[in-house]
Design a protein around this motif. Structure first.
Motif, mmCIF file in Angstrom:
data_model
loop_
_atom_site.group_PDB
_atom_site.id
_atom_site.type_symbol
_atom_site.label_atom_id
_atom_site.label_comp_id
_atom_site.label_asym_id
_atom_site.label_seq_id
_atom_site.Cartn_x
_atom_site.Cartn_y
_atom_site.Cartn_z
ATOM 1 N N THR A 56 99.431 65.367 38.073
ATOM 2 C CA THR A 56 99.241 64.303 37.090
ATOM 3 C C THR A 56 100.453 63.385 37.107
ATOM 4 O O THR A 56 101.555 63.790 37.466
ATOM 5 C CB THR A 56 99.068 64.863 35.662
ATOM 6 O OG1 THR A 56 100.245 65.587 35.315
ATOM 7 C CG2 THR A 56 97.860 65.767 35.559
ATOM 8 N N THR A 63 96.757 58.116 32.267
ATOM 9 C CA THR A 63 96.891 59.392 32.950
ATOM 10 C C THR A 63 96.108 59.337 34.255
ATOM 11 O O THR A 63 94.924 59.010 34.273
ATOM 12 C CB THR A 63 96.363 60.541 32.074
ATOM 13 O OG1 THR A 63 97.082 60.533 30.845
ATOM 14 C CG2 THR A 63 96.541 61.882 32.759
ATOM 15 N N TRP A 85 87.341 62.761 29.512
ATOM 16 C CA TRP A 85 88.691 62.550 29.011
ATOM 17 C C TRP A 85 88.761 62.811 27.517
ATOM 18 O O TRP A 85 87.826 62.499 26.783
ATOM 19 C CB TRP A 85 89.141 61.126 29.336
ATOM 20 C CG TRP A 85 89.251 60.937 30.810
ATOM 21 C CD1 TRP A 85 88.279 60.497 31.655
ATOM 22 C CD2 TRP A 85 90.381 61.226 31.619
ATOM 23 N NE1 TRP A 85 88.743 60.491 32.939
ATOM 24 C CE2 TRP A 85 90.032 60.931 32.945
ATOM 25 C CE3 TRP A 85 91.671 61.700 31.341
ATOM 26 C CZ2 TRP A 85 90.923 61.100 34.009
ATOM 27 C CZ3 TRP A 85 92.554 61.864 32.404
ATOM 28 C CH2 TRP A 85 92.183 61.561 33.712
ATOM 29 N N ASN A 96 82.941 57.821 27.296
ATOM 30 C CA ASN A 96 83.779 57.930 28.467
ATOM 31 C C ASN A 96 83.469 59.188 29.254
ATOM 32 O O ASN A 96 83.973 60.243 28.982
ATOM 33 C CB ASN A 96 85.244 57.941 28.083
ATOM 34 C CG ASN A 96 86.086 58.266 29.278
ATOM 35 O OD1 ASN A 96 85.798 57.790 30.349
ATOM 36 N ND2 ASN A 96 87.082 59.074 29.105
ATOM 37 N N HIS A 97 82.598 59.055 30.169
ATOM 38 C CA HIS A 97 82.463 60.066 31.199
ATOM 39 C C HIS A 97 81.983 59.342 32.439
ATOM 40 O O HIS A 97 81.157 58.427 32.383
ATOM 41 C CB HIS A 97 81.529 61.207 30.789
ATOM 42 C CG HIS A 97 80.159 60.767 30.381
ATOM 43 N ND1 HIS A 97 79.179 60.470 31.297
ATOM 44 C CD2 HIS A 97 79.613 60.562 29.175
ATOM 45 C CE1 HIS A 97 78.087 60.104 30.658
ATOM 46 N NE2 HIS A 97 78.328 60.143 29.366
ATOM 47 N N ALA A 117 92.358 57.940 33.733
ATOM 48 C CA ALA A 117 91.947 57.824 32.334
ATOM 49 C C ALA A 117 91.516 56.392 32.025
ATOM 50 O O ALA A 117 92.094 55.437 32.546
ATOM 51 C CB ALA A 117 93.097 58.225 31.424
ATOM 52 N N ALA A 122 93.729 58.684 26.298
ATOM 53 C CA ALA A 122 93.300 59.871 27.037
ATOM 54 C C ALA A 122 94.511 60.586 27.615
ATOM 55 O O ALA A 122 95.245 60.028 28.424
ATOM 56 C CB ALA A 122 92.349 59.478 28.153
ATOM 57 N N THR A 124 94.256 64.362 28.113
ATOM 58 C CA THR A 124 93.773 65.558 28.792
ATOM 59 C C THR A 124 92.403 65.265 29.373
ATOM 60 O O THR A 124 91.767 64.269 29.026
ATOM 61 C CB THR A 124 93.678 66.779 27.845
ATOM 62 O OG1 THR A 124 92.755 66.498 26.804
ATOM 63 C CG2 THR A 124 95.032 67.134 27.266
ATOM 64 N N PHE A 125 91.948 66.146 30.247
ATOM 65 C CA PHE A 125 90.674 65.913 30.901
ATOM 66 C C PHE A 125 90.013 67.233 31.233
ATOM 67 O O PHE A 125 90.638 68.290 31.218
ATOM 68 C CB PHE A 125 90.861 65.104 32.183
ATOM 69 C CG PHE A 125 91.601 65.844 33.264
ATOM 70 C CD1 PHE A 125 90.913 66.575 34.217
ATOM 71 C CD2 PHE A 125 92.972 65.818 33.321
ATOM 72 C CE1 PHE A 125 91.587 67.274 35.195
ATOM 73 C CE2 PHE A 125 93.663 66.506 34.297
ATOM 74 C CZ PHE A 125 92.962 67.239 35.247
#
Length: 141
Positions: A56, A63, A85, A96-97, A117, A122, A124-125
């Protein structure tokens, strides 16, 4: 970068009557070795795939991630993957996907799955990977 706590790889394969069931392998990275937290939900798919690296970084306050998926199987695997996200509180960022992306993973090969991201919120994912059936589909009346 200090706010990044990536969650990786939820591999999806099947569903039950009421809601989707996760299958395959899942992993979370929390400043440690992500392999220490590996979870296998579907032994068959879990034996054929492995997460071998997660990287990352911050790019223009977004991100940026790269997940390395490795085949542990001698034949080609036909898969799809999708990133989701989440904000700092762990809530899914609405709308958001990414669409499911096709992926052919050849026998014993590695591939890098990139994700970026959609906003600076965002942090984390999750990455979902599912097997695609190569058998023809028939609809019955």
């Amino acid at each position: 970068m200090k706010y990044i706590v990536p969650m990786c790889a939820v591999l999806l394969l099947s569903a039950c009557a009421t809601q989707p069931v996760t299958s395959g392998i899942a992993v979370e990275q929390n400043k440690g070795n992500f392999n220490d937290q590996l979870r296998v939900d579907n032994p068959d798919l879990g034996e054929k795939l492995a997460i071998t690296d997660v990287k990352t970084r911050q790019t223009n306050q977004l991100t940026d991630v790269v997940v390395t998926l490795s085949s542990q199987y001698k034949k080609s695997q036909y898969l799809q993957y999708q990133f989701k996200w989440f904000d700092k509180d762990g809530f899914l960022i609405k709308g958001n996907h990414s669409p499911w992306q096709p992926l052919t993973l050849f026998g014993f090969a590695n591939t890098q799955l990139p994700g970026l991201a959609p906003s600076s919120d965002a942090v984390t994912f999750s990455l979902a990977v599912r097997k695609v059936s190569t058998e023809s589909q028939e609809f019955k009346d």
